[in-house]
Design a protein around this motif. Sequence first.
Motif, PDB file in Angstrom:
ATOM      1  N   HIS A   1       0.806  -1.220   0.000  1.00  0.00           N
ATOM      2  CA  HIS A   1       0.000   0.000   0.000  1.00  0.00           C
ATOM      3  C   HIS A   1       0.838   1.269   0.000  1.00  0.00           C
ATOM      4  O   HIS A   1       0.360   2.339  -0.376  1.00  0.00           O
ATOM      5  CB  HIS A   1      -0.930   0.012   1.222  1.00  0.00           C
ATOM      6  CG  HIS A   1      -0.230   0.315   2.509  1.00  0.00           C
ATOM      7  ND1 HIS A   1       0.551  -0.611   3.171  1.00  0.00           N
ATOM      8  CD2 HIS A   1      -0.171   1.456   3.246  1.00  0.00           C
ATOM      9  CE1 HIS A   1       1.038  -0.055   4.263  1.00  0.00           C
ATOM     10  NE2 HIS A   1       0.628   1.178   4.331  1.00  0.00           N
ATOM     11  N   ASP A   2       2.117   1.159   0.426  1.00  0.00           N
ATOM     12  CA  ASP A   2       2.972   2.351   0.498  1.00  0.00           C
ATOM     13  C   ASP A   2       4.236   2.207  -0.335  1.00  0.00           C
ATOM     14  O   ASP A   2       5.258   2.808  -0.040  1.00  0.00           O
ATOM     15  CB  ASP A   2       3.333   2.675   1.950  1.00  0.00           C
ATOM     16  CG  ASP A   2       4.090   1.530   2.618  1.00  0.00           C
ATOM     17  OD1 ASP A   2       4.163   0.426   2.031  1.00  0.00           O
ATOM     18  OD2 ASP A   2       4.607   1.739   3.732  1.00  0.00           O
ATOM     19  N   ASN A   3       4.159   1.404  -1.391  1.00  0.00           N
ATOM     20  CA  ASN A   3       5.316   1.225  -2.280  1.00  0.00           C
ATOM     21  C   ASN A   3       5.746   2.541  -2.920  1.00  0.00           C
ATOM     22  O   ASN A   3       4.899   3.379  -3.265  1.00  0.00           O
ATOM     23  CB  ASN A   3       4.995   0.233  -3.393  1.00  0.00           C
ATOM     24  CG  ASN A   3       5.672  -1.116  -3.209  1.00  0.00           C
ATOM     25  OD1 ASN A   3       5.023  -2.145  -3.309  1.00  0.00           O
ATOM     26  ND2 ASN A   3       6.960  -1.127  -2.942  1.00  0.00           N
ATOM     27  N   ARG A   4       7.033   2.725  -3.055  1.00  0.00           N
ATOM     28  CA  ARG A   4       7.579   3.866  -3.783  1.00  0.00           C
ATOM     29  C   ARG A   4       8.611   3.353  -4.776  1.00  0.00           C
ATOM     30  O   ARG A   4       9.474   2.547  -4.431  1.00  0.00           O
ATOM     31  CB  ARG A   4       8.242   4.861  -2.822  1.00  0.00           C
ATOM     32  CG  ARG A   4       7.275   5.543  -1.858  1.00  0.00           C
ATOM     33  CD  ARG A   4       6.330   6.480  -2.591  1.00  0.00           C
ATOM     34  NE  ARG A   4       5.456   7.200  -1.679  1.00  0.00           N
ATOM     35  CZ  ARG A   4       4.253   6.781  -1.301  1.00  0.00           C
ATOM     36  NH1 ARG A   4       3.791   5.616  -1.762  1.00  0.00           N
ATOM     37  NH2 ARG A   4       3.521   7.488  -0.477  1.00  0.00           N
TER      38      ARG A   4
ATOM     39  N   CYS B   1       2.921   8.220  -5.696  1.00  0.00           N
ATOM     40  CA  CYS B   1       2.278   7.391  -4.684  1.00  0.00           C
ATOM     41  C   CYS B   1       1.960   6.024  -5.294  1.00  0.00           C
ATOM     42  O   CYS B   1       2.086   5.819  -6.510  1.00  0.00           O
ATOM     43  CB  CYS B   1       1.015   8.062  -4.166  1.00  0.00           C
ATOM     44  SG  CYS B   1      -0.320   8.174  -5.384  1.00  0.00           S
ATOM     45  N   THR B   2       1.537   5.106  -4.454  1.00  0.00           N
ATOM     46  CA  THR B   2       1.297   3.740  -4.906  1.00  0.00           C
ATOM     47  C   THR B   2       0.262   3.678  -6.036  1.00  0.00           C
ATOM     48  O   THR B   2       0.455   2.974  -7.028  1.00  0.00           O
ATOM     49  CB  THR B   2       0.832   2.866  -3.734  1.00  0.00           C
ATOM     50  OG1 THR B   2       1.798   2.949  -2.686  1.00  0.00           O
ATOM     51  CG2 THR B   2       0.692   1.417  -4.154  1.00  0.00           C
TER      52      THR B   2
ATOM     53  N   SER C   1      -3.068  -2.143   3.398  1.00  0.00           N
ATOM     54  CA  SER C   1      -2.243  -2.089   4.609  1.00  0.00           C
ATOM     55  C   SER C   1      -2.697  -3.160   5.587  1.00  0.00           C
ATOM     56  O   SER C   1      -3.858  -3.590   5.583  1.00  0.00           O
ATOM     57  CB  SER C   1      -2.329  -0.708   5.264  1.00  0.00           C
ATOM     58  OG  SER C   1      -3.670  -0.431   5.647  1.00  0.00           O
TER      59      SER C   1
ATOM     60  N   SER D   1       4.337  -1.454  10.206  1.00  0.00           N
ATOM     61  CA  SER D   1       5.318  -0.866   9.296  1.00  0.00           C
ATOM     62  C   SER D   1       6.692  -0.966   9.945  1.00  0.00           C
ATOM     63  O   SER D   1       6.808  -1.121  11.170  1.00  0.00           O
ATOM     64  CB  SER D   1       5.000   0.606   9.012  1.00  0.00           C
ATOM     65  OG  SER D   1       5.199   1.391  10.182  1.00  0.00           O
TER      66      SER D   1
END
Length: 288
Positions: free
Chosen positions: A105-108, A115-116, A135, A144
Motif C-alpha cells: 500500500h505504500d510502495n515507492r 504514490c502507490t 495495509s 510498518s
Amino acid sequence: MVVTVGFFDGVHLGHRRVLRSLLERGEQVAVITFWPHPRVVLQQDAHSLALLNTREEKMARLQGLGINDIRCLDFTPEMSRLSAEEFIRDILVGEFGCTELVLGHDNRLGCDGLCTEDIAQLARKMGLGVEVVPSFQYKDIGVSSTRIRQAIFEGDVALAAELLGYRYPLSGIVVRGHRLGRTIGFPTANIKPSFPLKAVPGNGVYAVDVIVNGKKFKGMTNIGTRPTVGDNLETVIETNIFDFDEDIYGMEITVEFIDRVRNEKKFASLEELAGQLKIDKHRCYGYN
C-alpha cells in the motif's frame, strides 16, 4: 514473471501479506530488493538510520517464507535518478521480464515521488497486471518498519516481536569489558554489534535468549550507561548468560529480545545492584 519490489526491512507481518499475495500468483515469481538502504546512498539523514535486518538476515527471512527467486540490486546513485517509468521499463520489464506487479500500500518506485496508486496506473498503462495489497493491521496497529523501530527504541521488544512475527535479534562480537559483573556473581558478555546500522533497543534490562555456537541459552541483557559503576556516557550492551561458563571472547553471539524486565536504574552500591540482578534473573526465567 510476477514481481514485487521493496526494501523489506524487517520482513514483518505487513511484508508477509504482500509476499503471500505474490506467491499466490503462481510459480514464476520474484522479489526485487536493494542494498544498501537508499538513505545511505543519498545521504538523507543517514547518521540516524537504524535497520531491523542485516542484508543476510533479510535474505534468510525471505527464503524462509518460500521465496526462491530473490534479486538483491546494488542501489547506486545512478539507480536513484531513475523515474518510476524508467525503473519499471528498464529494470522490471527489461531485465527481469516482469508481466505483473504486486505492490504494497505504500510502495515507492523512482525519483519522482509517485504514490502507490500513481505507480499502479503507470504500470497498467505500460501493459502490466497490477495488484495493490491493502495495509495490514495487527490489533489496531498499522504494521510498518517505522512503527517497529519505534517500539524497539522505546524498549517494547514484545510488541516488536508481535509485529515482526519473530523475536528481534541483535548479533555482535564479545569484547572485553571491566569484568565488574564477575565480582558480584553476574559475569557478562559485552557485545559490540556486528552491524553498526542495526537498531538497538532502548536502555533497560531485558529477558533474552542467547545463541552461542548454534545452541540457545536463557539470559538477561542490560543496555545502558551502567550508572551504578561510573559516569559512562557510552551505551554498552552486556548479557548475562544463564547456566553458562565458557570463554567466548572474540566470538559472535546473537541475542533475541523477549521482553523488558525493568528500566535502567542507578543503585547505591554494588551489593544493592547484585540484589536487584537476582530478582531480575528470577523474573527472566519465567519467560518461555
